[in-house]
Every structure is written in structure tokens, then in C-alpha cells.
Scaffold this motif. Structure first.
Motif, mmCIF file in Angstrom:
data_model
loop_
_atom_site.group_PDB
_atom_site.id
_atom_site.type_symbol
_atom_site.label_atom_id
_atom_site.label_comp_id
_atom_site.label_asym_id
_atom_site.label_seq_id
_atom_site.Cartn_x
_atom_site.Cartn_y
_atom_site.Cartn_z
ATOM 1 N N GLY A 424 0.775 -1.234 -0.203
ATOM 2 C CA GLY A 424 0.322 0.500 0.307
ATOM 3 C C GLY A 424 0.782 1.287 0.235
ATOM 4 N N GLY A 425 1.922 1.534 0.600
ATOM 5 C CA GLY A 425 3.283 2.834 1.372
ATOM 6 C C GLY A 425 4.814 1.913 0.868
ATOM 7 N N ILE A 426 5.048 2.993 0.414
ATOM 8 C CA ILE A 426 6.382 3.065 1.106
ATOM 9 C C ILE A 426 6.628 1.979 2.521
ATOM 10 C CG2 ILE A 426 8.607 3.972 1.142
ATOM 11 C CD1 ILE A 426 7.420 6.142 -0.521
ATOM 12 N N MET A 427 8.122 1.214 2.152
ATOM 13 C CA MET A 427 8.239 0.414 2.982
ATOM 14 C C MET A 427 9.835 0.605 3.886
ATOM 15 S SD MET A 427 5.214 -1.537 4.109
ATOM 16 C CE MET A 427 6.050 -2.324 4.670
ATOM 17 N N ILE A 428 10.258 0.828 2.870
ATOM 18 C CA ILE A 428 11.953 0.737 3.210
ATOM 19 C C ILE A 428 12.257 1.958 2.043
ATOM 20 C CG2 ILE A 428 14.467 -0.214 3.238
ATOM 21 C CD1 ILE A 428 13.227 -3.035 3.577
ATOM 22 N N THR A 429 12.680 3.108 3.127
ATOM 23 C CA THR A 429 13.369 4.287 2.616
ATOM 24 C C THR A 429 14.222 4.958 2.670
ATOM 25 O OG1 THR A 429 12.269 6.180 1.162
ATOM 26 C CG2 THR A 429 11.146 5.298 2.907
ATOM 27 N N PRO A 430 15.049 6.347 2.437
ATOM 28 C CA PRO A 430 15.700 6.705 3.076
ATOM 29 C C PRO A 430 14.527 7.948 4.016
ATOM 30 C CG PRO A 430 16.582 6.756 1.619
ATOM 31 C CD PRO A 430 15.348 6.217 1.125
ATOM 32 N N LEU A 431 14.859 8.427 4.785
ATOM 33 C CA LEU A 431 14.252 9.832 5.060
ATOM 34 C C LEU A 431 14.891 10.924 4.488
ATOM 35 C CD1 LEU A 431 11.487 9.778 8.230
ATOM 36 C CD2 LEU A 431 12.003 8.715 5.678
ATOM 37 N N PRO A 432 14.780 12.037 4.082
ATOM 38 C CA PRO A 432 15.286 12.293 3.291
ATOM 39 C C PRO A 432 16.480 13.654 3.565
ATOM 40 C CG PRO A 432 13.233 13.629 2.572
ATOM 41 C CD PRO A 432 12.919 12.108 3.078
ATOM 42 N N GLY A 433 16.274 14.431 5.140
ATOM 43 C CA GLY A 433 16.807 15.231 6.102
ATOM 44 C C GLY A 433 17.320 14.911 7.229
ATOM 45 N N ALA A 434 17.690 13.172 7.066
ATOM 46 C CA ALA A 434 17.932 12.548 8.112
ATOM 47 C C ALA A 434 19.105 11.102 7.238
ATOM 48 C CB ALA A 434 17.113 11.929 8.819
ATOM 49 N N THR A 435 18.459 10.427 6.119
ATOM 50 C CA THR A 435 18.954 8.897 6.356
ATOM 51 C C THR A 435 20.334 9.316 5.037
ATOM 52 O OG1 THR A 435 16.921 8.647 6.644
ATOM 53 C CG2 THR A 435 19.340 6.603 5.678
ATOM 54 N N PRO A 436 22.259 9.238 5.812
ATOM 55 C CA PRO A 436 22.458 8.930 4.480
ATOM 56 C C PRO A 436 22.523 7.814 3.517
ATOM 57 C CG PRO A 436 23.766 8.852 6.873
ATOM 58 C CD PRO A 436 22.008 9.129 7.214
ATOM 59 N N THR A 437 22.798 8.361 2.770
ATOM 60 C CA THR A 437 22.436 7.123 1.349
ATOM 61 C C THR A 437 23.154 6.701 1.081
ATOM 62 O OG1 THR A 437 21.854 9.067 -0.143
ATOM 63 C CG2 THR A 437 20.401 8.504 0.716
ATOM 64 N N LYS A 438 23.105 5.397 0.060
ATOM 65 C CA LYS A 438 24.252 4.671 -0.962
ATOM 66 C C LYS A 438 23.692 4.781 -0.995
ATOM 67 C CE LYS A 438 26.163 2.421 4.008
ATOM 68 N NZ LYS A 438 25.902 1.004 4.998
ATOM 69 N N PRO A 439 24.185 4.639 -2.945
ATOM 70 C CA PRO A 439 23.621 4.337 -3.620
ATOM 71 C C PRO A 439 23.480 3.326 -4.363
ATOM 72 C CG PRO A 439 25.928 6.020 -4.337
ATOM 73 C CD PRO A 439 25.461 5.224 -2.855
#
Ligand code: WT7
Length: 653
Positions: A424-439
Motif C-alpha cells: 500500500g505504501g513505502i516500506m523501506i526508504t531513506p528519510l531525506p533530511g536524516a538518512t545518509p544514502t548509499k547508491p
């Protein structure tokens, strides 16, 4: 799932991108510490966590119980009464958003239209009244087969307004797909259009509906929006023009008081059998979950111009073109046509002209843009963009980096969001102001989500070990079942590992707790992000009069992620004529829509089988990708089949 025991991940990616301080400062969730704290709360006390959020919505009646969990059946906000369309419209107007744009639309030919929240509300209520006048009652399933025009959003919201579940069928699907879904949903009314624009041409939607209606007596009413003015035949009594039914409709139909667990919609998706399953989503939990994920993941702000390029025919469009975005009072942009019409810069042209701030698309589109060259992007002013999103399949680090540098100009956080029609909705995801992302990583779970990597025995795997991606607790947006098939629901999702949700993906979790989705381990193939069941394609092939047997496998494809390779044996005595491959390919596209068209059709004398008669798709996959077989063949019934397949290789198209 047979090979899931030996799931191995080879992806090594060490780059890490922390959120920019300016972005973090203004974000709804601005640090990992905040994320961890909220996440912990959502896991320790999910009921109070979700109740507090749900309070912010409009309820006609408050719930008695936040969650009733009778594994695998969850009910959320039990006893509550609400209306999701009311929350997307009236609640926004009450909050002072009446004159703010709700939908900004651009048609493929370039026509434009903006509807404010108030204008959208009026159109929705009017069409809701029209549906009632046509005899639609609460609980009736309404089939929707339309182009990406505002009336598609108006239709789904109007259905929600009167409590009639919608069943949207992607406009690229075929007659057979309409027929199957209408029959399974027992749906008596279809909302469609004369046509929709696609790559400069017109897709004759009404003709497809007519062809489906000729093969069932289920369809009693068809409402036709005039979009392209292409010629259509209207059957008196059954067919009605949209403009006629709304002209006569009342404008004061009240929003239905829906039970939190009333069905909001059905959405058909492919699984491991030949028959698509009708995924059931309900009202209250879905509303709370889609709106909350949208707010945090896209960091929605009042002045955003948000654009998700998905069609409303997919779950992404349901949750993040319509419901989740409008429920936050934010402008959603809808574009009708192809990304490369009239040229490969169409998306960037739209972003620049409409000053798009948040942009959500699919890896397959990004890879196609990459191939066409950055000049199409570079010639547009993309300074309005603040965030980029990706969904539908794993995004390879190379495409991630290109997206980040070329589209985002190195400024925009990327949210790689893992979820499914069922979730129904997003389950695993960065939160853009918090999570350092890894490509290449979808990073960490959203609030309230408890994912785990398990092996076939249900044992949790350590860091970096591959396994089945499961979810151990219920969440508000989860599917409530497969329409009219409770047994299949249990078998499909809750039986691979007893009592936990598993819907087909493998993954690993690294030492930082980041998830790296590896892909499907069931009989589903993701082609350009579209979900195709191998069984569906095989049955389509076998329905051709000359075909005896067929086996379909996915092979890696640079742009599409995966492509379809079909191995086909012909009936005894049939000599393959020139053009047969093309004919079979068209046969599949006619049955399932052009997304399912095989990339390769290999005519073969025999298929490799085990002694018990099971087709060994693993061997076919090897042959289709490398031309040889190196894996274990000890269970093979006839060894000469593989040698012959490898020889036939040379003759394949
Ligand atoms: C399947 C679900 C989710 C809405 C659109 C597709 C794959 C989806 C990701 C991602 C890796 C992904 C999975 C999943 N998938 N998002 N970010 N990274 N894989 O919905 O058609 O129901 O397909 O799409 O395989 O199971 P869907």
C-alpha cells in the motif's frame, strides 16, 4: 524460491551521501537521532504511535481500537468511520487550501489544466452524483480504464466519495486484461475515454472496452470521457458520455461515512499463477499510511509541486499521485504521455516549466535517459528540484549516480523507496533530511515497519547474508486480502515462512542495517518496473494454436532491468514458418499488453525437465544469458535436451 538458499549478493558500494544541512534543517525529520527515536517508539508502541497520527485526519466517528491483529488478518482503526476523498478535499479546503492548485495537468499534445482543491472537490462531488444516478451503490466495484487525465483522478476520488471500490486497469493493458478483471471483480460499470494520447498517436480505449463487453454480459454501463475525439460507437442504453452524465448530476452528494475497514479499492497484480490477483486495500489504515509516508519520505511542504511519473493504473499512482499527496494538501502534477514525446527532454521541460520541486520516477526511465545523453537534461533549468525519488525495481549505483549528478545537480537527496502493490505504501526508504544514502540501497525501514532477512527455515540472517525479505508485524497500509480468495492470501504471503509476510523479494542487510534489495525470487519478472507473472505469459503463448509448450525466464537488460525470453515448443508436425516468432510475440502483447512482449522467442524441440516433469527454468535462464549451462543438471530427465538447446542458441533471434 528453490534457489533462495544460495542467495548471494555481489554488489559492493562504499559511497555515502549525508543529507545537506540546509535540507535537514527544514525537514520533517532532520537527523538520524530523530529517526531512531521515532522508529523505536513506532515499534515499542505502534498503537499509540499510529493513533496520534490518525488524530490529525477527519473521522466521522473515532475508532474504538487501533489494531485488531488476528494473524494474518489485521484491522486498523476498528469502529472508526471516515472518507479518504473527504480528507483529500474538504479537509484541505477547511484548512485554507481551497484556492491552492490540487492537480496540475499536462496532456501529451501540450494542453494544460489546473484544478484547485475547491474545483477538484466540485468535479469529484458532481461525478460522484453521476455515478449514483447510474445506479452505483456503496460497495459496488467500478472498473476504470482511462488515460492519465484529471478525470481519472476525479473518478477514483468520486468512487471513494460514495464508498464504491475502484478497480483501475492500466490503459496499456489489453482486452483480455479488462475482461479478466471485470469478471473477477464482478463489476458492472466501466469508466473509460474515447482514447488517450501516447507517442503522438491515439490509444483507442473505448474500442478495447467494447471488445471486452462483447465477450461478457457483466458490463451494464459504460461512461465515456471525450478526450481525443476519435471515432467511437456508443450503444444506446449502455453507453453514456461523461459530459452528459455530469450535466445532469446533483452537486450535493454527501461523502459516504465509510468504515475504516471498508474496501477502498482493488488493484490486480501478477503473482506466481496464471491468474492476476485482486489486491484489496481498505480505507482508514491506507489513508493514514500513504499520507504519512508521503509527508516524511518526500518531505512534503505546502508550496511543493510534486510530480510522480507513474500512471494511476499502478499502485504508485494510487498512493503517490492521488491519495497520499492530496491528503497532505499538496499539488500533484499529472502528465498524460510518453517521456520521449516529442523528444527525450519532455520530462525536464515539464519540470522546468512547472517549477517541479519533488520528482519520483522509475529506474528504467532513468536508464533510458542515461542512454539518450545528458544534453536533454542540461538544456533545462532544473533549479526548482529539491528531491528525487526512485521506485519499482533495484536502481543500479551507476543510474543512481547519474540521477544524482545530472538531474539533481548534486544538490538533491535521492529516496530509493522499496514497497509493493500489497504493502500500500513505502516500506523501506531513506528519510531525506536524516538518512545518509548509499547508491543502490533503499536504506532503512519506515516507522512501524519491522522487516527481516530470513532463510527458508525462518532464521534471521546476519549482516550481508542474502535471504528472503519478510515483514514481521502488521502496518496500517497492508493489503487486507486477495479479493474473494482468502486461501490464496494465506498461501501466497504468509506460508513461505509461517506467520510472517513474504511477497517475493530477496535482500541483504548490511552492517549499518541498510537493506539492499536483490530482486524477485518467485515466478515474477520485473520488466521496466512492470510486474509480470511468468505463468501468465506462458499461458498466453500456449493459447496460440501452434504452440505445445512454453517456458519464460527473465534475462538482464540494460534499460528494462529484465527482459522476457520465451522458450517455445510447437505442436507435433508443425514446421515453423518465417514470421512465426513475430506472430507469437504479437499474440502475447494482444493477450497481456505490450509490456509483456517477449524480447526473444526461441523455438526449441524440447524443454529441460526434471524426472517429475517440472521445467528447469534455471537452466533456461543460463542458456538465455550465457548460452551454456554450468550449474547442476543431475535432476535433468534427458541430458541431450540441454545440448540441443545450446545448439539452437545460434538460430535464436
Ligand atoms: C516489486 C513490487 C512499489 C510500487 C511499484 C511496484 C520491486 C519496488 C523497489 C526498490 C528494489 C523494488 C520489488 C517488489 N521493487 N521498489 N526501490 N528497490 N526493488 O509495485 O508492481 O507491486 O512491484 O517491485 O521486486 O516486490 P509492484
Amino acid at each position: 524460491m528453490s534457489h533462495s538458499d544460495s542467495i548471494q549478493s555481489h554488489l559492493k558500494e562504499a559511497r555515502k551521501f549525508p543529507p545537506a544541512p540546509e535540507f535537514a534543517q527544514a525537514a520533517h525529520c532532520g537527523s538520524m537521532a530523530d529517526y531512531e527515536a521515532l522508529y523505536q517508539r513506532s515499534i515499542d508502541d505502534p498503537e499509540s504511535f499510529w493513533a496520534e497520527i490518525a488524530e490529525q485526519f477527519h473521522w466521522f466517528r473515532k475508532w474504538d481500537q487501533v489494531l485488531d491483529w488476528q494473524r494474518p488478518n489485521a484491522r486498523w482503526f476498528v469502529g472508526g468511520q471516515t472518507n479518504i476523498a473527504y480528507n483529500c478535499l474538504d479537509r484541505q479546503i477547511e484548512n485554507g487550501r481551497g484556492d491552492h492548485p490540487a492537480i496540475v495537468f499536462e496532456g501529451e499534445p501540450g494542453d494544460q489544466r489546473t484544478l484547485t482543491f475547491r474545483e477538484l472537490r466540485d468535479e469529484v462531488v458532481r461525478f460522484a452524483g453521476a455515478l449514483k444516478q447510474l445506479g452505483v451503490r456503496k460497495g459496488d466495484r467500478v472498473t476504470v480504464y482511462m488515460p492519465m487525465v484529471p478525470e481519472l483522478a476525479i473518478t477514483v476520488l468520486a468512487c471513494a466519495w460514495i464508498g464504491a471500490p475502484h478497480s483501475v486497469i492500466f490503459g496499456g493493458f489489453s482486452v483480455q486484461a479488462i475482461l479478466d478483471r471485470v469478471e473477477d471483480a464482478e463489476s458492472e460499470i466501466v469508466i473509460t475515454a474515447d482514447g488517450g494520447y501516447r507517442r503522438g498517436g491515439v490509444v483507442a480505449l473505448k474500442t478495447h472496452v467494447d471488445d471486452a463487453a462483447a465477450r461478457t454480459d457483466r458490463i451494464r454501463k459504460i461512461v465515456v470521457l471525450q478526450r481525443c475525439n476519435n471515432e467511437v460507437t456508443m450503444q444506446a442504453g449502455r453507453d453514456h458520455w461523461w459530459h452528459d452524465v455530469v450535466a445532469d448530476a446533483p452537486t450535493d452528494t454527501p461523502a459516504e461515512r465509510c468504515d475504516a475497514e471498508d474496501m477502498l479499492y482493488l488493484l490486480y497484480t501478477s503473482g506466481s499463477t496464471g491468474k492476476p490477483k485482486g489486491i484489496v486495500h481498505t480505507t482508514g489504515g491506507y489513508m493514514v499510511y500513504t499520507a504519512t509516508t508521503a509527508r516524511y519520505v518526500f518531505d512534503l511542504k505546502p508550496d511543493d509541486v510534486y510530480w510522480c511519473t507513474a500512471d494511476i493504473g499502478w499502485v504508485t499512482g494510487h498512493s503517490y499521485v492521488v491519495y497520499g499527496i492530496l491528503a497532505n494538501g499538496v499539488t500533484t502534477l499529472m502528465y498524460e504521455g510518453a517521456p520521449n514525446h516529442p523528444d527525450w527532454d519532455r520530462f525536464w521541460d515539464i519540470c522546468a516549466r512547472h517549477r517541479v520541486t519533488k520528482f519520483y520516477t522509475a529506474p528504467t526511465a532513468i536508464r533510458a535517459f542515461m542512454r539518450e545523453g545528458r544534453e536533454h537534461v542540461d538544456k533545462h533549468d532544473l533549479s526548482s528540484l529539491k528531491l528525487l525519488g526512485s521506485v519499482g525495481e533495484p536502481i543500479n549505483p551507476e543510474a543512481w549516480m547519474w540521477y544524482h549528478e545530472v538531474v539533481g545537480r548534486g544538490r538533491c537527496p535521492i529516496v530509493d523507496t522499496w514497497w509493493q502493490t500489497e504493502t500500500g505504501g513505502i516500506m523501506i526508504t531513506p528519510l531525506p533530511g536524516a538518512t545518509p544514502t548509499k547508491p543502490g540501497s533503499a536504506t532503512r525501514p519506515f516507522f512501524g515497519i519491522d522487516p527481516a532477512i530470513l532463510n527458508m527455515e525462518g532464521v534471521e540472517q546476519g549482516p550481508n547474508a542474502g535471504g528472503l525479505l519478510c515483514v514481521r508485524r502488521p502496518w496500517p497500509g497492508m493489503l487486507r486480502g486477495i479479493y474473494r480468495d482468502p486461501d490464496r492470501f494465506v498461501k501466497q504471503y504468509w506460508s513461505a515462512i509461517d506467520g510472517v509476510y513474504f511477497a517475493g523479494d530477496s535482500s541483504r542487510r548490511d552492517e549499518d542495517g541498510y537493506f539492499w534489495i536483490m530482486g524477485r525470487v518467485d515466478d515474477v519478472i520485473k520488466v521496466s518496473g512492470h510486474r509480470l507473472g511468468t505463468m501468465e505469459i506462458e499461458s498466453a503463448l500456449v493459447s496460440h494454436p501452434l504452440v505445445a509448450e512454453a517456458a519464460v525466464v527473465g534475462i538482464p537488460h540494460e534499460i528494462k532491468g529484465n527482459a522476457i525470453a520465451a522458450f517455445v515448443t510447437l505442436k507435433a508436425g508443425v514446421e515453423p514458418a518465417a514470421g512465426l516468432r513475430g506472430e507469437l510475440s504479437k499474440h502475447v502483447a494482444d493477450a497481456l499488453g505490450s509490456v509483456a512482449r517477449p524480447e526473444q522467442i526461441r523455438l526449441t524441440q524440447a524443454l529441460p525437465k526434471t524426472r517429475s516433469g517440472k521445467i528447469m527454468r534455471r537452466l533456461l535462464r543460463e542458456i538465455a544469458t550465457s548460452g551454456t549451462v554450468t550449474g547442476d543438471t543431475t535432476t535433468l530427465e534427458d541430458f541431450s535436451v540441454v545440448a540441443r538447446l545450446a545448439e539452437e542458441q545460434d538460430k535464436a533471434v
